[in-house]
Design an enzyme around this catalytic site. Structure first.
Site, PDB file in Angstrom:
ATOM      1  N   LYS A 249       0.816  -1.208   0.000  1.00  0.00           N
ATOM      2  CA  LYS A 249       0.000   0.000   0.000  1.00  0.00           C
ATOM      3  C   LYS A 249       0.859   1.271   0.000  1.00  0.00           C
ATOM      4  O   LYS A 249       0.616   2.196  -0.783  1.00  0.00           O
ATOM      5  CB  LYS A 249      -0.879  -0.037   1.247  1.00  0.00           C
ATOM      6  CG  LYS A 249      -1.720   1.152   1.458  1.00  0.00           C
ATOM      7  CD  LYS A 249      -2.305   1.102   2.846  1.00  0.00           C
ATOM      8  CE  LYS A 249      -1.216   1.331   3.877  1.00  0.00           C
ATOM      9  NZ  LYS A 249      -1.739   1.720   5.195  1.00  0.00           N
ATOM     10  N   THR A 250       1.863   1.283   0.854  1.00  0.00           N
ATOM     11  CA  THR A 250       2.706   2.477   0.943  1.00  0.00           C
ATOM     12  C   THR A 250       3.446   2.719  -0.364  1.00  0.00           C
ATOM     13  O   THR A 250       3.632   3.852  -0.785  1.00  0.00           O
ATOM     14  CB  THR A 250       3.723   2.318   2.089  1.00  0.00           C
ATOM     15  OG1 THR A 250       3.033   1.844   3.232  1.00  0.00           O
ATOM     16  CG2 THR A 250       4.389   3.632   2.401  1.00  0.00           C
TER      17      THR A 250
ATOM     18  N   ASP B 173      -4.344   8.333   3.332  1.00  0.00           N
ATOM     19  CA  ASP B 173      -3.917   7.000   3.764  1.00  0.00           C
ATOM     20  C   ASP B 173      -4.819   6.543   4.913  1.00  0.00           C
ATOM     21  O   ASP B 173      -5.388   7.375   5.613  1.00  0.00           O
ATOM     22  CB  ASP B 173      -2.459   7.097   4.235  1.00  0.00           C
ATOM     23  CG  ASP B 173      -1.843   5.734   4.423  1.00  0.00           C
ATOM     24  OD1 ASP B 173      -2.458   4.735   3.986  1.00  0.00           O
ATOM     25  OD2 ASP B 173      -0.747   5.660   5.002  1.00  0.00           O
ATOM     26  N   GLU B 174      -4.952   5.249   5.100  1.00  0.00           N
ATOM     27  CA  GLU B 174      -5.749   4.710   6.217  1.00  0.00           C
ATOM     28  C   GLU B 174      -7.142   5.333   6.254  1.00  0.00           C
ATOM     29  O   GLU B 174      -7.616   5.763   7.302  1.00  0.00           O
ATOM     30  CB  GLU B 174      -5.045   4.971   7.560  1.00  0.00           C
ATOM     31  CG  GLU B 174      -3.586   4.583   7.620  1.00  0.00           C
ATOM     32  CD  GLU B 174      -3.374   3.096   7.841  1.00  0.00           C
ATOM     33  OE1 GLU B 174      -4.346   2.327   7.653  1.00  0.00           O
ATOM     34  OE2 GLU B 174      -2.248   2.721   8.174  1.00  0.00           O
TER      35      GLU B 174
ATOM     36  N   GLN C 228      -8.797  -3.442   8.555  1.00  0.00           N
ATOM     37  CA  GLN C 228      -7.852  -2.929   9.547  1.00  0.00           C
ATOM     38  C   GLN C 228      -8.359  -1.674  10.237  1.00  0.00           C
ATOM     39  O   GLN C 228      -7.575  -0.883  10.760  1.00  0.00           O
ATOM     40  CB  GLN C 228      -6.507  -2.644   8.880  1.00  0.00           C
ATOM     41  CG  GLN C 228      -5.829  -3.898   8.359  1.00  0.00           C
ATOM     42  CD  GLN C 228      -4.446  -3.619   7.813  1.00  0.00           C
ATOM     43  OE1 GLN C 228      -3.581  -3.151   8.525  1.00  0.00           O
ATOM     44  NE2 GLN C 228      -4.263  -3.905   6.527  1.00  0.00           N
TER      45      GLN C 228
ATOM     46  N   ARG D 176       1.118  -8.461  11.067  1.00  0.00           N
ATOM     47  CA  ARG D 176       2.412  -7.774  11.199  1.00  0.00           C
ATOM     48  C   ARG D 176       3.560  -8.753  10.959  1.00  0.00           C
ATOM     49  O   ARG D 176       4.687  -8.344  10.731  1.00  0.00           O
ATOM     50  CB  ARG D 176       2.602  -7.155  12.600  1.00  0.00           C
ATOM     51  CG  ARG D 176       1.624  -6.089  13.045  1.00  0.00           C
ATOM     52  CD  ARG D 176       1.449  -5.006  12.060  1.00  0.00           C
ATOM     53  NE  ARG D 176       0.289  -5.274  11.225  1.00  0.00           N
ATOM     54  CZ  ARG D 176       0.091  -4.729  10.031  1.00  0.00           C
ATOM     55  NH1 ARG D 176       0.967  -3.902   9.531  1.00  0.00           N
ATOM     56  NH2 ARG D 176      -0.987  -5.019   9.326  1.00  0.00           N
TER      57      ARG D 176
END
Length: 756
Positions: free
Chosen positions: A32-33, A224-225, A255, A612
């Site tokens: 994603k980043t 983002d997010e 998330q 993670r």
DNA sequence: CTTGCAATGACTGAT
DNA sequence: TCATTGCAAG
């Protein structure tokens, strides 16, 4: 264009779709980043002015990381001009520009949570309300969520649903508190965290010229997010994007873990309704984790009803099964996990930084800290109280705040009698009463004793005069001398430096060092601006309230085991992840058992934790743990049994391996606590692997049975004699060392040996 | 006004 | 267990 070659087809499409609204649903670990950063780089390469790009993130860390990566692709000077940062920091800056339109000074203070709570406490007391009915925390939460839904105090009072709800819950006067709070913040020239978003909305709503300006400035917007945005943030973004509609939101509904902060998962679920033209991209290939981890995570999240359908998959190896470990107590949990880490380090040549221990609440860190320290495994704790929240730091910052904005009442109350100068509680209360009576701020009362008489004894009035003269004299220097010089002079002349220097206890020394660290930070800040410019203290203060210590990555912290809450771990990845405290009422939290949606949020939290992990994930729970000082028994978390058994390996270091998962289930359902309690000795024998790694020298002294008169040896100070002990059992010792004299040692930290 | 002790209630999560 | 608060005495 070489960087584009590293993207998979979906990622590439998402990057290249620059015009019009788009939504990227990015599964955990799906790059994603990369999509976000490459997209920005791509925009700039295609001729978009960085000045026209707005990129919003949730943490400073994410913003800085992204900025760094973009700078690598397109160069520093270009990257600098992108408006990138957290919602709070970006809009705080914009608000400072236009603060006059809202009746605020441009150097308005930002109240942090502590400040807000303290103000609320004062107000509750002033209204003569019971602080057990009106708990400051709850009241704050209520006000906060009102603000996040853009409900002002007036609107709150006018809303019959809300008022009825408050009356039903026995808090009919909540609206009064909100009104007073709003008024006091305004008078103090202060905004709380929620105000930064709320007032931005007000600014954009009431000043079409401002809205027009930013709508045309921010031609390309990235968020983002997005699943973690609340209504207030949602509306800001919607307004700004209204003209060009070049908005790209990135997120993963699976998330979403911040609904307690007002985040509204609907924002991402309903994005299509707002932008019918929207193009959706799904990133489903996970590059981070093993098949086992990805599939196990999928099996958990499948239990949730509210979600956007997607299938996260990976090409990576299957990897190891997920270990499930049961221990008898929280302390044993700490030991077992630490031993496992030690073992893995040796067997797999792993670095400390490859490990993370993730827990639900900050309070759980203790047993791990102790165990890791015993094995000499270096660790770093994120969260808890950050550097900027420590008392001594807040005290000095309060002087700075007061210097920049004398109406900042929370700062004033903090330092008016610190260091002690004989202006006690009664005096302060009299001042507050007078201020309320005359409808002015406390500072106005202080500087105009003639106009607003308080009726203080002459001696007290003199002390106050000395204090305000000092603050005024600092204010004169505010734009005369540089930040470091002024900060240092305030620290010295306020008496803080001396007060802490005189405190020779270990805590006092640490506090003194913290102040020095803050001053060093300001010095660095002062030197960071160009040759011909001067950095003033007010410049330093602008962002300081928005910093958290996760932002300070120190070099010595590079190779350390990470301890953090799951919330703090979002966006990070580690080869080896330990998710601990998987017990009912802890994780899921007992606060979340009331509704399906709350439980689903806990489940998403577990999903975040598990994803993670890159190579190995380990889960653990204890059958009993200390809570508020007493031992309670606990059952394994339902989340363990929600994972398909094919991904799990259940073994149990304290009893040998081979327990079946059914037994876990049985215990959870029937609630059988640990059946047999082994004595400490037996347990020691059962320890695995490197369990008994030797501490370097001496034993943590709180494990020793020290008595006054014993001779001891310390690794730095050499031999000495115990001359005093504090606490029962002792926690602090005064030891006389011939070389250095008397030293106060905290037994928890000091390593001592008893010698003959 | 300050200090020292006893009583009390808090543990989600974080910009 | 820990930190904060209330109260009594100096």
């Amino acid at each position: 264009m070489s960087y584009l070659d590293t993207l998979n087809p979906q990622q590439l499409e998402a990057v290249k779709h620059t015009e019009g609204p788009s939504m990227v649903i990015a599964g955990a670990g799906s790059g994603k980043t990369r999509v976000l950063t490459y997209r920005i780089a791509y925009l700039i390469e295609r001729g978009v002015d960085p000045f026209n790009i707005l990129a919003l993130t949730f943490t400073n860390k994410a913003a800085r990381e992204m900025k760094g990566r973009i700078a690598q692709i397109i160069g520093d000077s270009e990257a600098k001009n992108i408006s990138m940062g957290t919602f709070h920091s970006v809009f705080a800056r914009i608000l400072r520009h236009h603060s006059d339109k809202l009746g605020y000074p441009s150097n308005f203070t930002i109240y942090d949570t502590q400040d807000s709570r303290s103000l609320l406490k004062t107000i509750i007391k002033e209204l003569k309300l019971d602080d057990k009915t009106y708990k400051p925390n709850l009241v704050h939460g209520r006000i906060s969520s009102a603000k996040n839904n853009l409900i002002s105090a007036a609107a709150y009072e006018a809303n019959s649903d809300i008022v009825t709800e408050d009356r039903m819950s026995g808090k009919p006067r909540l609206f009064e508190i909100y009104k007073a709070y709003e008024k006091r913040c305004f008078m103090a020239g202060a905004m709380d965290f929620d105000d930064l978003l709320f007032k931005t909305n007000v600014l954009l709503r009431d000043h079409p010229d401002v809205l027009h300006f930013y709508q045309h400035r921010f031609r390309y917007i990235l968020v983002d997010e997005y699943q973690d945005t609340n209504y207030s943030q949602y509306l800001i973004v919607k307004k700004l994007a209204d003209v060009f509609q070049n908005i790209c939101v990135v997120g993963d509904d699976a998330q979403s873990i911040y609904s307690f902060r007002g985040a509204n998962i609907e924002n991402i679920l309903n994005f299509k309704n707002d932008y019918p033209e929207c193009v959706t991209f799904k990133l489903e290939q996970n590059y981070r984790s093993t098949k086992t981890i990805v599939n196990a995570a999928n099996s958990i999240i499948a239990k949730n009803k509210d979600q956007i359908h997607k299938t996260v998959w990976t090409d990576n190896d299957s990897g190891n099964k997920i270990k499930v470990i049961r221990t008898l107590t929280d302390n044993e949990e700490g030991k077992v996990i630490s031993n496992l880490i030690y073992e893995l380090k040796v067997n797999e040549q792993a670095a400390n930084a490859d490990f993370a221990i993730l827990y639900r609440t900050n309070a759980q860190s203790r047993s791990f800290e102790e165990a890791l320290r015993k094995l000499n495994l270096p660790y770093k704790i994120y969260g808890g109280l950050s550097f900027y929240q420590r008392k001594e730091i807040k005290d000095l910052l309060a002087y700075f705040r007061l210097t920049a904005n004398p109406n900042d009442e929370e700062a004033l109350k903090r330092v008016i009698n610190y260091p002690k100068r004989g202006i006690g509680k009664t005096t302060v209360e009299k001042i507050i009463v007078a201020a309320n009576q005359y409808e002015v701020g406390m500072w106005d009362v202080l500087i105009n004793p003639g106009k607003y008489p308080v009726g203080l004894p002459g001696a007290t009035q003199n002390k106050i005069n000395t204090f305000i003269t000092a603050i005024k004299s600092y204010a004169v220097d505010l734009e005369k001398v540089d930040a470091y010089e002024l900060a240092q002079s305030i620290a010295r002349s306020s008496g803080i430096l001396k007060d802490l220097y005189d405190d020779k206890s270990p805590e006092g020394v640490a506090r003194y060092e913290n102040i020095q660290a803050l001053l060093a930070g300001i010095k660095e800040f002062t030197e960071s601006v160009g040759e011909n410019e001067t950095a003033y203290l007010s410049d330093f203060m602008v962002d300081v309230a928005l910093l958290t210590d996760a932002d300070e990555e120190k070099e010595e912290d590079l190779d350390k085991i990470t301890l953090m809450t799951i919330h703090a771990s979002k966006g990070l990845e580690f080869p080896y992840v330990f998710i601990v405290g998987l017990e009912e009422n802890l994780f899921p939290s007992q606060m979340a058992l009331n509704s399906r949606s709350e439980l689903e949020e806990e489940r998403r939290l577990f999903y975040v934790a598990l994803t993670r992990a890159e190579k190995k994930a380990t889960l653990s729970y204890a059958t009993s743990r200390y809570r508020w000082g007493n031992l309670i028994t606990s059952e394994p978390s339902r989340f363990i049994e929600e994972i398909d058994t094919e991904f799990l390996e259940v073994n149990n270091p304290t009893r040998g391996s081979g327990r079946s998962l059914n037994q876990v289930n049985l215990e959870r359902k029937v609630g059988i606590p640990g059946k047999k309690v082994f004595s400490d000795k037996q347990r020691k024998l059962k320890k695995i692997g490197a369990a008994d790694a030797k501490p370097k020298s001496g034993t943590p002294a709180n494990k020793l049975d020290l008595k006054v008169g014993y001779n001891v040896k310390h690794e730095h100070f050499g031999k000495g004699k115990v001359v005093g002990l504090e606490g029962d059992p002792p926690v602090k010792a005064t030891v006389f060392f011939p070389k250095v004299g008397n030293k106060q040692l905290l037994l928890k930290f000091a390593r001592l040996e008893i010698v003959e």
